[in-house]
Each structure stands twice: as C-alpha cells, then as structure tokens.
Design an enzyme around this catalytic site. Structure first.
Site, PDB file in Angstrom:
ATOM      1  N   ASP A  79      -1.350   4.866   7.489  1.00 14.65           N
ATOM      2  CA  ASP A  79      -0.032   4.309   7.473  1.00 14.65           C
ATOM      3  C   ASP A  79       0.329   4.064   6.009  1.00 14.65           C
ATOM      4  OD1 ASP A  79       0.658   4.190  10.411  1.00 14.65           O
ATOM      5  OD2 ASP A  79      -0.850   2.606  10.369  1.00 14.65           O
ATOM      6  N   THR A  80       1.509   4.472   5.681  1.00 11.31           N
ATOM      7  CA  THR A  80       1.915   4.636   4.298  1.00 11.31           C
ATOM      8  C   THR A  80       2.921   3.567   3.871  1.00 11.31           C
ATOM      9  OG1 THR A  80       1.640   7.005   4.604  1.00 11.31           O
ATOM     10  CG2 THR A  80       2.931   6.277   2.694  1.00 11.31           C
ATOM     11  N   SER A  81       2.789   3.136   2.608  1.00 13.93           N
ATOM     12  CA  SER A  81       3.758   2.182   2.044  1.00 13.93           C
ATOM     13  C   SER A  81       4.452   2.819   0.860  1.00 13.93           C
ATOM     14  CB  SER A  81       3.062   0.894   1.585  1.00 13.93           C
ATOM     15  OG  SER A  81       2.470   0.224   2.672  1.00 13.93           O
ATOM     16  N   SER A 134      -1.171   5.272   0.766  1.00 16.16           N
ATOM     17  CA  SER A 134      -1.405   5.428   2.198  1.00 16.16           C
ATOM     18  C   SER A 134      -2.877   5.309   2.556  1.00 16.16           C
ATOM     19  CB  SER A 134      -0.899   6.795   2.663  1.00 16.16           C
ATOM     20  OG  SER A 134      -1.147   6.975   4.037  1.00 16.16           O
TER      21      SER A 134
END
Length: 266
Positions: A74-76, A93
C-alpha cells in the site's frame, strides 16, 4: 487539444498509448545492474514517433513490446512546496498489507514485499528473480517544470494505475486548461492489466467511472475496447497536486475526494 477531454477519441488515444508504453516496459525493464535495457532508446522522441504510428484511432489493440535492434539481451504519496521555490514529489510503498512483515532491526521501518509481486520466474524475462537483484516496480512521482522552475507537482498511489491517472491529469491541465481540482474530480479510467505478473495474460478491459458520458463508453466499445463500468467515484487513486502561479505569486493545491486527501497551506 481539439479532442473532447471526456470523449471516446481522447480516452482511446491515451489508453492505446498506455498499452504501447507498458508493452515496452514488460519486455525490457529490469534491474540495470543485471540487465542491459535500452532506456535512452525507449525514452527517445524517435522511438515515440515509431510507436505512435501503431495507434489505430478506429480500433483498440493489445500490442507486443517493441523489438529494438540494439538490445542484446500500500502506497503513500505526498507533494510539498514552499514560497522559496523548493518542491518535493515523494512516493513510498510497502506494496501489500504489512509489506514483507519484517522490520529493520529496532528502526520501526517495515520492509516491502515488492520482490513477491514484481519479479518473474521466467528465466528469459529481464525481470527474473535472482540474488541481489532489484525488481521492477510501479512507483511513480512526477513534477512538471516551466522555464526550468517547478510548475506542477503531483502523484498518486495505485500500482499500475499511477502512470495512467497521472497522464490523464497532465493532459487535463496542459491540453485542456482545467483547474487542479477540476482535473482531479474529472471521471477517471484505467486500462487493465498492466505489469503485475499476477494479472498478466488476463483479458484486457478498460475500466471507467460511470460519470463518463454513456455515449463515450458506447463509442469506446465500438472501437474494440471491453468497457467495464465502475461506480461514480470508484475509478481509484488519491491524486495530490500543487501548482506554482508565478504570475500572481501564489500556490494552489488540489486533493482527491475519492480517498479523503488533504491540501494544507500555512
């Protein structure tokens, strides 16, 4: 620029360009410490011109990667900018869930699981897994400059969709003159599959939000796209944008309502 931003012709053109770019990436991209892949050629104007000729404005296709003669073998996300002209486009990520579920010592830094998702087990693939090798990944952060100065800083999480959504945003801003927030709010689409080994080989579809005009979706179907309609704000993404307006000496920002982002100035 003459095309309707939400029309079938415009979306078809961008979707077909995406397919060509991803086909090249699937064929050549790998850790440059292990694979010699012709990045300069793939990024060149001449290569773009050759690939552009393969786009049929009347029919959707699923192309193979280009054969480049000189190739042998899950990417920021967040964007930050200040009044001094410093600008940062940053993406990070873990990929899925808690990454690899390993933490680096006592640092609290969780390691990603890109190796489990990005590598290929095909020994002839440029991205085959091997000791000490880095995998191809989908992370993409971008910045557009004007006269050598930052103009728009942007990006989004979303795996293979990152580059597709960003391309739509850039086209809305540059070709169609939309505001930051209007570009973010516009109906979104993406072509699937992309580069994830788990999805390669599946039937290609063009997924669009149902806010895209029905006539556009119908026209895309006639062009040969298998159109899959999503909910009104279900096209995915968490686009964040900052824009410098040097004429008026201000900065603007926009954030994606699909995910609950935040545009904050102080």
């Amino acid at each position: 620029k003459s095309l309707n931003a939400l029309g079938a012709e415009h979306i078809h053109l961008l979707a077909e360009a995406k397919k060509l770019a991803f086909a090249d990436r699937n064929r050549y991209a790998g850790d440059p410490a292990f694979v010699k892949w012709p990045l300069d050629t793939l990024m060149s104007k001449a290569h773009a011109e050759q690939r552009r000729k393969e786009i049929d404005p009347r029919q959707a296709r699923w192309p193979a990667g280009a054969v480049i003669p000189e190739h042998d073998g899950d990417t920021s996300y967040f964007a930050v900018a200040d009044g001094e002209g410093n600008a940062l486009s940053f993406i990070h990520s873990l990929s899925n869930s808690f990454g690899s579920c390993f933490v680096a010592g006592e640092t609290g830094i969780t390691l990603n699981n890109r190796a489990g998702r990005g590598f290929s087990l095909d020994p002839n693939h440029p991205n085959v897994i091997a000791p000490g090798r880095r995998t191809m990944h989908t992370l993409n952060a971008w910045m557009m400059c004007n006269d050598g100065q930052p103009w728009v800083i942007g990006g989004t999480p979303g795996g293979d969709q990152q580059t597709q959504w960003s391309t739509q945003i850039i086209s809305y801003l540059v070709d169609h003159g939309l505001s930051l927030q209007d570009a973010i709010d516009a109906p979104r689409w993406f072509s699937y599959p992309g580069t994830d080994p788990a999805s390669l080989g599946r039937t290609p579809v063009l997924r669009t939000e149902d806010r895209l005009p029905a006539a556009t979706r119908e026209a895309l179907g006639k062009l040969g796209h298998v159109v899959e309609t999503l909910g009104p704000w279900s096209g995915g993404g968490a686009v964040q944008l900052i824009q410098y307006d040097r004429e008026f000496g201000v900065m603007r920002a926009g954030t994606d309502p699909r995910i609950g982002g935040l545009a904050l100035g102080y």
